[in-house]
Design an enzyme around this catalytic site. Structure first.
Site, PDB file in Angstrom:
ATOM      1  N   ASN A 148      -8.853   3.285   7.951  1.00 42.61           N
ATOM      2  CA  ASN A 148      -8.318   2.174   8.596  1.00 42.61           C
ATOM      3  C   ASN A 148      -8.765   2.321  10.223  1.00 42.61           C
ATOM      4  O   ASN A 148      -8.716   1.497  10.832  1.00 42.61           O
ATOM      5  CB  ASN A 148      -6.587   2.174   8.623  1.00 42.61           C
ATOM      6  CG  ASN A 148      -6.182   3.615   8.695  1.00 42.61           C
ATOM      7  OD1 ASN A 148      -6.559   4.480   7.776  1.00 42.61           O
ATOM      8  ND2 ASN A 148      -5.128   3.788   9.298  1.00 42.61           N
ATOM      9  N   CYS A 186       0.190   1.921  12.604  1.00 46.26           N
ATOM     10  CA  CYS A 186       1.418   2.374  11.822  1.00 46.26           C
ATOM     11  C   CYS A 186       1.955   3.455  12.923  1.00 46.26           C
ATOM     12  O   CYS A 186       3.220   3.927  12.734  1.00 46.26           O
ATOM     13  CB  CYS A 186       1.192   3.019  10.526  1.00 46.26           C
ATOM     14  SG  CYS A 186       0.314   2.095   9.584  1.00 46.26           S
ATOM     15  N   GLY A 213       0.855  -1.312  -0.008  1.00 49.20           N
ATOM     16  CA  GLY A 213      -0.038  -0.130  -0.110  1.00 49.20           C
ATOM     17  C   GLY A 213       0.753   1.183  -0.107  1.00 49.20           C
ATOM     18  O   GLY A 213       0.600   2.236  -0.644  1.00 49.20           O
ATOM     19  N   GLN A 268      -7.781  -0.651   2.847  1.00 50.66           N
ATOM     20  CA  GLN A 268      -8.364  -1.264   3.939  1.00 50.66           C
ATOM     21  C   GLN A 268      -9.965  -1.593   3.353  1.00 50.66           C
ATOM     22  O   GLN A 268     -10.682  -2.574   4.113  1.00 50.66           O
ATOM     23  CB  GLN A 268      -8.834  -0.052   5.175  1.00 50.66           C
ATOM     24  CG  GLN A 268      -7.584   0.076   5.844  1.00 50.66           C
ATOM     25  CD  GLN A 268      -7.140  -1.068   6.748  1.00 50.66           C
ATOM     26  OE1 GLN A 268      -7.837  -1.739   7.082  1.00 50.66           O
ATOM     27  NE2 GLN A 268      -6.088  -0.986   7.349  1.00 50.66           N
TER      28      GLN A 268
HETATM   29  N1  PLP Z   1      -3.400   3.013   3.314  1.00 50.42           N
HETATM   30  C1  PLP Z   1      -4.078   2.389   4.363  1.00 50.42           C
HETATM   31  C2  PLP Z   1      -5.375   3.022   4.486  1.00 50.42           C
HETATM   32  C3  PLP Z   1      -3.496   1.835   5.356  1.00 50.42           C
HETATM   33  O1  PLP Z   1      -4.336   1.316   6.345  1.00 50.42           O
HETATM   34  C4  PLP Z   1      -2.193   1.016   5.076  1.00 50.42           C
HETATM   35  C5  PLP Z   1      -1.746   0.147   6.322  1.00 50.42           C
HETATM   36  O2  PLP Z   1      -2.182   0.263   7.453  1.00 50.42           O
HETATM   37  C6  PLP Z   1      -1.407   1.418   4.102  1.00 50.42           C
HETATM   38  C7  PLP Z   1      -1.982   2.401   3.233  1.00 50.42           C
HETATM   39  C8  PLP Z   1       0.014   0.974   3.862  1.00 50.42           C
HETATM   40  O3  PLP Z   1      -0.120  -0.192   3.448  1.00 50.42           O
HETATM   41  P1  PLP Z   1       1.159  -1.349   3.478  1.00 50.42           P
HETATM   42  O4  PLP Z   1       1.364  -1.610   4.966  1.00 50.42           O
HETATM   43  O5  PLP Z   1       1.019  -2.291   2.612  1.00 50.42           O
HETATM   44  O6  PLP Z   1       2.463  -0.447   3.230  1.00 50.42           O
END
Ligand code: PLP
Length: 391
Positions: free
Chosen positions: A154, A328, A71, A182
């Site tokens: 998220n 995160c 993502g 998500q």
């Molecule tokens: N976008 C959203 C809405 C997310 O919830 C996340 C991860 O929590 C990401 C992007 C990032 O994705 P990735 O963990 O595959 O880099």
């Protein structure tokens, strides 16, 4: 002790079928998908098969699927790959940091950036996007405008009105990117219906492996690759393909499509609703934001007179894994930018927890959580320092 994992929006475990599909590609079928010998051909065939699954999942052509590392890379590629100095980037205050930090970066490089605030209920008003685009953008303008809005948030699980935003973007002749990390696997999915040019997904949020994802890139979109090198992925993303990861992603989306049809998602929604109703029986609790339209697995709850971090730890000790905001940001006690953008104060944001269920969740899991949460809340409130109680 029973352990119940209620943090699916942070990540999910592989389903056994995904693990089985991937297994040969670590060992006996280890070929490089670019090699012309037999081992290479087998790897290529596996990647092609996964691409077919992804094309069905997105509702697009196979040539419009680009495999990547997940993502964050998808979000970064959309923003860095499309925008140049003088262009306009429109996004929202509730996006993931993979979008927000990229927005800060392009702003430093001379892109005009507009952040649209959500309504108090956590939803983006499409009219605000229309207003941000303004009257000056017209199809054929050399100045590019990119709109980027997430499918599901998220933290709250709220499903944003991407179809309507897609129509607004199409009418105005702007590019449209959806961060579907998500939402993918949780709601009916069709990039043509969404009207987007670009769409990012990630395997590890849908019971696939970490560090792999796929992006939809509509044919003809002038996207520069973020990573250059070999001619992999039609020169849109260089680097030897992560064959086991791609195979795992392909299997995960096949299972996700099945779950959307066989009643699994409705079952998860019923479990989430039971969990939510049970928690709301605790005095001084309420759901943050609207309860609909929402991804089936998520609820975000404010617990008055409580410190969220302390509750996360207390629940973990009782076998329940939840998150106090975006995963995160775990390890940091910064209040959630999403909840703050929705108008919650710092204390209220810090006193909120996200429960996000796996699609394998059971009634027994919910029974356990509903035994543990009221006790933990009561105990912590008894111990709570005056400052927290006042907050
Ligand atoms: N976008 C959203 C809405 C997310 O919830 C996340 C991860 O929590 C990401 C992007 C990032 O994705 P990735 O963990 O595959 O880099």
């Amino acid at each position: 002790m029973r352990r119940v994992y209620c943090d699916a929006n942070a990540t999910t475990p592989l389903l056994p079928e995904v693990m089985e599909a991937m297994r040969p590609y670590w060992m006996e079928e280890f070929g490089n998908a670019s090699s012309i010998h037999l081992q290479g051909q087998k790897a290529r065939k596996a990647v092609d098969h996964a691409r077919e699954s992804l094309a069905r999942f997105f509702g697009c052509r196979e040539a419009e699927v680009v495999f990547n590392s997940g993502g964050t890379e998808g979000d970064n590629t959309a923003i860095f790959g499309l925008l140049r100095a003088g262009d306009h980037f429109i996004t929202t205050e509730i996006e993931h940091s993979a979008v927000l930090r990229a927005a800060d970066r392009v702003a430093e490089r001379g892109v005009e950036v507009t952040f649209v605030a959500p309504r108090k209920d956590g939803l983006i008003d499409p009219e605000e996007i229309r207003r941000a685009i303004g009257p000056e953008t017209r199809p054929g303008d050399s100045r590019r405008t990119l709109v980027s809005v997430m499918l599901a948030n998220n933290e709250t699980g709220l499903l944003q009105p991407v179809e309507e935003i897609g129509r607004i973007a199409a009418k105005a002749g702007t590019f449209f990117h959806i961060d579907a990390v998500q939402g993918a696997g949780k709601v009916e999915f069709d990039v043509r219906r969404f009207g987007c040019h670009l769409c990012s997904t990630s395997a590890h949020k849908m019971h696939g492996p970490k560090g792999v994802g796929a992006m939809y890139v509509r044919r003809g979109t002038p996207l520069s690759p973020l990573i250059v090198g070999g001619s992999h992925e039609r020169r849109q993303r260089a680097g030897t393909e992560n064959v086991p990861g791609i195979v795992g992603l392909g299997k995960a989306v096949e299972l996700a499509m099945k779950s959307l049809e066989d009643g699994t998602i409705e079952r998860v929604a019923r479990l989430r609703d039971r969990l939510e109703a049970g928690i709301l029986e605790i005095p001084g609790t309420k759901v943050n934001g609207a309860v609909t339209p929402r991804a089936a697995n998520t609820t975000n709850i404010h617990f008055e007179h409580l410190e969220g971090e302390a509750l996360v730890i207390a629940l973990d000790l009782k076998g329940v894994a939840v998150s106090g905001g975006s995963a995160c940001h775990s390890g940091s006690t910064e209040p959630s930018h999403v909840l703050m953008a929705m108008g919650l104060g710092k204390h209220a944001a810090l006193a909120s927890l996200r429960f996000s269920l796996l699609k394998t969740a059971t009634d027994e899991d919910i029974d356990h959580v509903l035994r543990v949460v009221p006790e933990a809340v009561e105990r912590l409130r008894e111990l709570a320092p005056a400052a927290v109680v006042r907050g």
